[in-house]
Design a protein around this motif. Structure first.
Motif, PDB file in Angstrom:
ATOM      1  N   ALA A   1       0.791  -1.171   0.064  1.00  0.00           N
ATOM      2  CA  ALA A   1      -0.067  -0.017  -0.028  1.00  0.00           C
ATOM      3  C   ALA A   1       0.843   1.499  -0.054  1.00  0.00           C
ATOM      4  O   ALA A   1       1.429   1.527   1.070  1.00  0.00           O
ATOM      5  CB  ALA A   1      -1.027   0.159   1.193  1.00  0.00           C
ATOM      6  N   GLY A   2       0.988   1.779  -1.241  1.00  0.00           N
ATOM      7  CA  GLY A   2       2.034   2.821  -1.199  1.00  0.00           C
ATOM      8  C   GLY A   2       3.526   2.358  -0.999  1.00  0.00           C
ATOM      9  O   GLY A   2       3.871   1.374  -1.602  1.00  0.00           O
TER      10      GLY A   2
ATOM     11  N   ALA B   1      -3.586  -0.009  -1.887  1.00  0.00           N
ATOM     12  CA  ALA B   1      -3.588   0.863  -3.218  1.00  0.00           C
ATOM     13  C   ALA B   1      -2.520   1.670  -3.228  1.00  0.00           C
ATOM     14  O   ALA B   1      -1.709   1.750  -2.264  1.00  0.00           O
ATOM     15  CB  ALA B   1      -4.962   1.590  -3.115  1.00  0.00           C
ATOM     16  N   ALA B   2      -1.995   2.201  -4.321  1.00  0.00           N
ATOM     17  CA  ALA B   2      -0.754   2.922  -4.505  1.00  0.00           C
ATOM     18  C   ALA B   2      -0.955   4.288  -3.467  1.00  0.00           C
ATOM     19  O   ALA B   2       0.013   4.872  -3.243  1.00  0.00           O
ATOM     20  CB  ALA B   2      -0.552   3.554  -5.930  1.00  0.00           C
ATOM     21  N   SER B   3      -2.121   4.483  -3.326  1.00  0.00           N
ATOM     22  CA  SER B   3      -2.359   5.909  -2.257  1.00  0.00           C
ATOM     23  C   SER B   3      -2.027   5.778  -1.012  1.00  0.00           C
ATOM     24  O   SER B   3      -1.710   6.626  -0.219  1.00  0.00           O
ATOM     25  CB  SER B   3      -3.746   6.380  -2.446  1.00  0.00           C
TER      26      SER B   3
ATOM     27  N   ARG C   1      -6.667   4.208   6.181  1.00  0.00           N
ATOM     28  CA  ARG C   1      -6.145   5.439   5.453  1.00  0.00           C
ATOM     29  C   ARG C   1      -4.790   5.899   5.276  1.00  0.00           C
ATOM     30  O   ARG C   1      -4.000   5.248   6.148  1.00  0.00           O
ATOM     31  CB  ARG C   1      -6.761   6.869   5.911  1.00  0.00           C
ATOM     32  N   ALA C   2      -4.198   6.418   4.242  1.00  0.00           N
ATOM     33  CA  ALA C   2      -2.790   6.485   3.994  1.00  0.00           C
ATOM     34  C   ALA C   2      -2.282   7.220   5.349  1.00  0.00           C
ATOM     35  O   ALA C   2      -0.937   6.897   5.587  1.00  0.00           O
ATOM     36  CB  ALA C   2      -2.603   7.257   2.880  1.00  0.00           C
ATOM     37  N   ASN C   3      -2.754   7.901   5.941  1.00  0.00           N
ATOM     38  CA  ASN C   3      -2.301   8.479   7.274  1.00  0.00           C
ATOM     39  C   ASN C   3      -2.257   7.734   8.538  1.00  0.00           C
ATOM     40  O   ASN C   3      -1.990   8.168   9.704  1.00  0.00           O
ATOM     41  CB  ASN C   3      -3.166   9.918   7.370  1.00  0.00           C
ATOM     42  N   GLY C   4      -2.688   6.690   8.429  1.00  0.00           N
ATOM     43  CA  GLY C   4      -2.739   5.445   9.361  1.00  0.00           C
ATOM     44  C   GLY C   4      -4.161   5.488  10.238  1.00  0.00           C
ATOM     45  O   GLY C   4      -4.283   4.768  11.222  1.00  0.00           O
ATOM     46  N   THR C   5      -5.182   6.563   9.986  1.00  0.00           N
ATOM     47  CA  THR C   5      -6.333   6.311  10.733  1.00  0.00           C
ATOM     48  C   THR C   5      -7.073   5.292   9.994  1.00  0.00           C
ATOM     49  O   THR C   5      -7.156   4.861   8.851  1.00  0.00           O
ATOM     50  CB  THR C   5      -7.093   7.903  10.645  1.00  0.00           C
TER      51      THR C   5
ATOM     52  N   LEU D   1      -8.213  -3.214  -4.639  1.00  0.00           N
ATOM     53  CA  LEU D   1      -8.334  -1.816  -4.649  1.00  0.00           C
ATOM     54  C   LEU D   1      -7.968  -1.190  -5.733  1.00  0.00           C
ATOM     55  O   LEU D   1      -6.792  -1.451  -6.454  1.00  0.00           O
ATOM     56  CB  LEU D   1      -7.661  -1.042  -3.358  1.00  0.00           C
ATOM     57  N   HIS D   2      -8.721  -0.352  -6.519  1.00  0.00           N
ATOM     58  CA  HIS D   2      -8.334   0.586  -7.815  1.00  0.00           C
ATOM     59  C   HIS D   2      -7.743   1.821  -7.306  1.00  0.00           C
ATOM     60  O   HIS D   2      -7.694   2.182  -6.140  1.00  0.00           O
ATOM     61  CB  HIS D   2      -9.486   0.770  -8.488  1.00  0.00           C
TER      62      HIS D   2
END
Length: 127
Positions: free
Chosen positions: A14-15, A62-64, A84-88, A114-115
């Motif tokens: 993920a990212g 996902a890449a995000s 989420r990417a920010n860890g939440t 995930l797209h």
């Protein structure tokens, strides 16, 4: 803290992170992140509304940097959460609207992808 030693494991990118989801011997979902520098976040359980013990799992990244976790509870229903990417996290909750308009989705198997736009494709084999 008890470490997952589990009977279920899923790993995704993920990212710039690898995310690991395991079902611990306690029956609960555990999550860890391996950062790009090799550091670990440490095992944690995702938040939820009394997250039930789980019998199976899937994780999609996902890449995000977002990841979606799906699992089958010991009640036989499908559950999901979003990191989420920010860890939440979004709360862990049942997958809504099962076959025939049921409030929960009875599942035998589960997988996800995930797209890049953030939408999820989920495949649930009904029991």
């Amino acid at each position: 803290m008890e470490r997952p030693a589990g009977h279920g494991l899923a790993i995704t990118a993920a990212g710039r992170e690898a995310q690991i989801v395991a079902v611990g011997l306690d029956g609960n979902i555990w999550h860890d992140v391996v950062r790009a520098d090799g550091g670990l976040q440490g095992w944690r359980t995702p938040p939820g509304d009394g997250t039930p013990a789980m019998a199976a799992r899937a994780v999609a990244g996902a890449a995000s940097g977002e990841s979606r976790i799906l699992a089958i509870g010991t009640d036989g229903n499908a559950y999901h959460s979003l990191r989420r990417a920010n860890g939440t996290w979004e709360p862990f909750r049942p997958v809504p609207v099962g076959p025939g308009g049921r409030a929960a989705f009875p599942a035998g198997t589960i997988s996800a992808a995930l797209h890049s736009g953030g939408s999820a494709q989920v495949l649930i084999g009904a029991r």
